[in-house]
Design a protein around this motif. Structure first.
Motif, short mmCIF file in Angstrom:
data_model
loop_
_atom_site.label_atom_id
_atom_site.label_comp_id
_atom_site.label_asym_id
_atom_site.label_seq_id
_atom_site.Cartn_x
_atom_site.Cartn_y
_atom_site.Cartn_z
N SER A 1 35.99 33.22 48.89
CA SER A 1 37.44 33.43 48.87
C SER A 1 38.00 33.21 47.46
O SER A 1 37.44 32.46 46.66
N GLY A 2 39.09 33.87 47.18
CA GLY A 2 39.81 33.68 45.92
C GLY A 2 39.15 34.28 44.70
O GLY A 2 39.31 33.77 43.59
N ALA A 3 38.41 35.38 44.87
CA ALA A 3 37.71 35.98 43.73
C ALA A 3 38.68 36.57 42.71
O ALA A 3 39.75 37.07 43.06
N MET A 4 38.27 36.50 41.47
CA MET A 4 39.04 37.11 40.38
C MET A 4 38.66 38.60 40.29
O MET A 4 37.50 38.95 40.39
N ARG A 5 39.65 39.43 40.09
CA ARG A 5 39.38 40.86 39.96
C ARG A 5 38.86 41.20 38.55
O ARG A 5 39.20 40.51 37.59
N TYR A 6 38.10 42.28 38.46
CA TYR A 6 37.57 42.68 37.15
C TYR A 6 38.68 42.97 36.16
O TYR A 6 38.61 42.59 35.00
N ASP A 7 39.73 43.67 36.62
CA ASP A 7 40.78 44.04 35.67
C ASP A 7 41.54 42.81 35.17
O ASP A 7 42.05 42.83 34.05
N ILE B 1 28.82 44.86 35.60
CA ILE B 1 29.94 43.93 35.38
C ILE B 1 30.44 43.98 33.95
O ILE B 1 31.64 44.04 33.69
N LEU B 2 29.51 44.00 32.99
CA LEU B 2 29.96 44.05 31.59
C LEU B 2 30.65 45.37 31.28
O LEU B 2 31.63 45.40 30.51
N ASP B 3 30.18 46.45 31.87
CA ASP B 3 30.85 47.72 31.67
C ASP B 3 32.27 47.67 32.23
O ASP B 3 33.22 48.11 31.59
N ARG B 4 32.42 47.10 33.42
CA ARG B 4 33.74 47.01 34.04
C ARG B 4 34.69 46.12 33.22
O ARG B 4 35.89 46.37 33.17
N LEU B 5 34.13 45.08 32.61
CA LEU B 5 34.98 44.13 31.88
C LEU B 5 35.40 44.59 30.50
O LEU B 5 36.42 44.15 29.97
N THR B 6 34.61 45.47 29.90
CA THR B 6 34.85 45.78 28.49
C THR B 6 35.22 47.22 28.22
O THR B 6 35.63 47.55 27.10
N ARG B 7 35.09 48.10 29.20
CA ARG B 7 35.36 49.51 28.93
C ARG B 7 36.86 49.76 28.86
O ARG B 7 37.59 49.41 29.77
#
Lengths: 187, 187
Positions: free
Chosen positions: B117-123, B179-185
Motif C-alpha cells: 500500500s501507498g506506493a509512489m508513482r513513477y512520474d 524502472i530507470l527508463d521510466r524515471l529518467t526519460r
C-alpha cells in the motif's frame, strides 16, 4: 494491444566487435530474461533463432524442463514465460511459424543500438500495436548487432534506446525490457 | 535530471520462495547488466551490497578487471559502466558512501514486484529527480524481494512494474532497466 506481437532473438547472421559476420552462442539468461519480459508485456511467442542443430537441441531441452518437466511444477511463473519460447533455425522458419500462429504474414521490425537513418519512433509502432490487427515480429540481435541482410528484410527499424547522453550499451536483455515497456505501456 | 541518482542491489536481508530471510549470491550478470543500465540512464554509482567478505572480494576482483585491468582496454564501454560499481557490506555503508559522494544524506526508495500500500508513482519520483537537488538511493532486491526491515528504512517504495496483465515476474536486471527508463526519460 489489439495486434499480435512476436519476438525473435537472432544469433546469426550477427556482427562481432570487428564487424565480421559470426554466429553467437545461445545464452541461457537471454532466454529466461526475454521470455519473462515477453510474458509480462503480452508477447505471443518468443523465438530463439540459431542455425546449429546441437545448440538448438540444448536450448529445446532447457525450455522443455520449464515447459513440461520438473521446472513447470517447481516454478509455475517461469513455466508460463518459458512456455512461449520456441527454437527455430532461421528467420524463414520464424516467419512461417508466426504466420501459422497468427493467420497472417508478420510485419518485420528490427531493433538496433546504432543510429541508422529513417528509424521508426516507439510511439508510432505503439499506435500500430494498439489499433491495428497485424502480426508484428520484432527482431533483436546478439553480439554487436544484426547484419544488414537482416535489416534488408524488415520494413522498419526502431530508434535506439537513448539514455541521458550518448552511452547506450545496454545488454540485449535490458534493451528488450525497455523497448517492450515503451511499446505496450498505456500512456 | 538535476538530482543525483544512486542504485543499490541488495543480497541480504532478502526473502526466499518460502518467505524465509536469506542471503543470495552475487550474480555476475546482475552486476554487468545493471551497471550498463545505470550508466545509460545517468546513475552516479551502483552499489552491490553483500555481507560475506569472500563474495565481496570476488565481486571486487571482477569489477577491478573492467575498471583498471585488461578489460578496461579490451572494452572501454564496459569499463565506463563497471567504473561506477562499488561493493559494500550493508545499507549503512552504502548510505555513508552516497553521503560522501553527494554531500547530502540520500533519500531512500525501495522497489518491489509485490503490491504494497501507498506506493509512489513513477512520474512523482521522476519529477523529484528532474527538479530537486537531493540525492536519491533506489534499492533493488534479489531473491524473492527485500525484507520488511529494508522497506522500513525507506521513505517510499515505487509501484511494481505492471505489464499487460497480472504477470510481473521480471528479472531484477529487466526490472531495473524498465524502472530507470521510466524515471529518467523525458516525456
Amino acid at each position: 494491444m489489439k495486434s499480435s506481437l512476436y519476438l525473435a532473438l537472432v544469433h546469426h547472421p550477427v556482427l562481432d566487435r570487428q564487424g565480421a559476420t559470426v554466429t553467437t552462442s545461445i545464452t541461457n539468461m537471454d532466454v529466461h530474461d526475454i521470455a519473462r519480459t515477453g510474458r509480462t508485456f503480452g508477447v505471443r511467442r518468443f523465438y530463439v533463432v540459431h542455425p546449429v542443430p546441437g545448440l538448438r537441441s540444448l536450448a529445446e531441452r532447457i525450455v522443455e524442463h520449464w515447459r513440461s518437466g520438473y521446472g513447470s511444477r517447481y516454478n509455475p511463473s517461469r513455466h508460463e514465460a518459458l512456455g512461449r519460447v520456441e527454437v527455430e533455425p532461421d528467420l524463414d522458419h520464424v516467419i512461417a511459424a508466426v504466420e501459422q500462429d497468427s493467420g497472417c504474414m508478420p510485419r518485420l521490425v528490427a531493433t538496433t543500438a546504432r543510429e541508422r537513418s529513417g528509424a521508426m519512433r516507439y510511439d508510432e509502432l505503439a499506435r500500430h500495436l494498439a489499433d491495428g490487427e497485424d502480426a508484428w515480429l520484432l527482431l533483436f540481435g546478439t553480439g554487436y548487432g544484426m547484419c544488414d541482410e537482416v535489416f534488408d528484410r524488415c520494413e522498419a527499424h526502431l530508434e535506439p534506446v537513448h539514455g541521458v547522453d550518448g552511452y547506450n550499451h545496454l545488454s540485449v536483455r535490458s534493451a528488450a525490457a525497455v523497448i517492450l515497456d515503451r511499446l505496450t505501456r498505456p500512456r
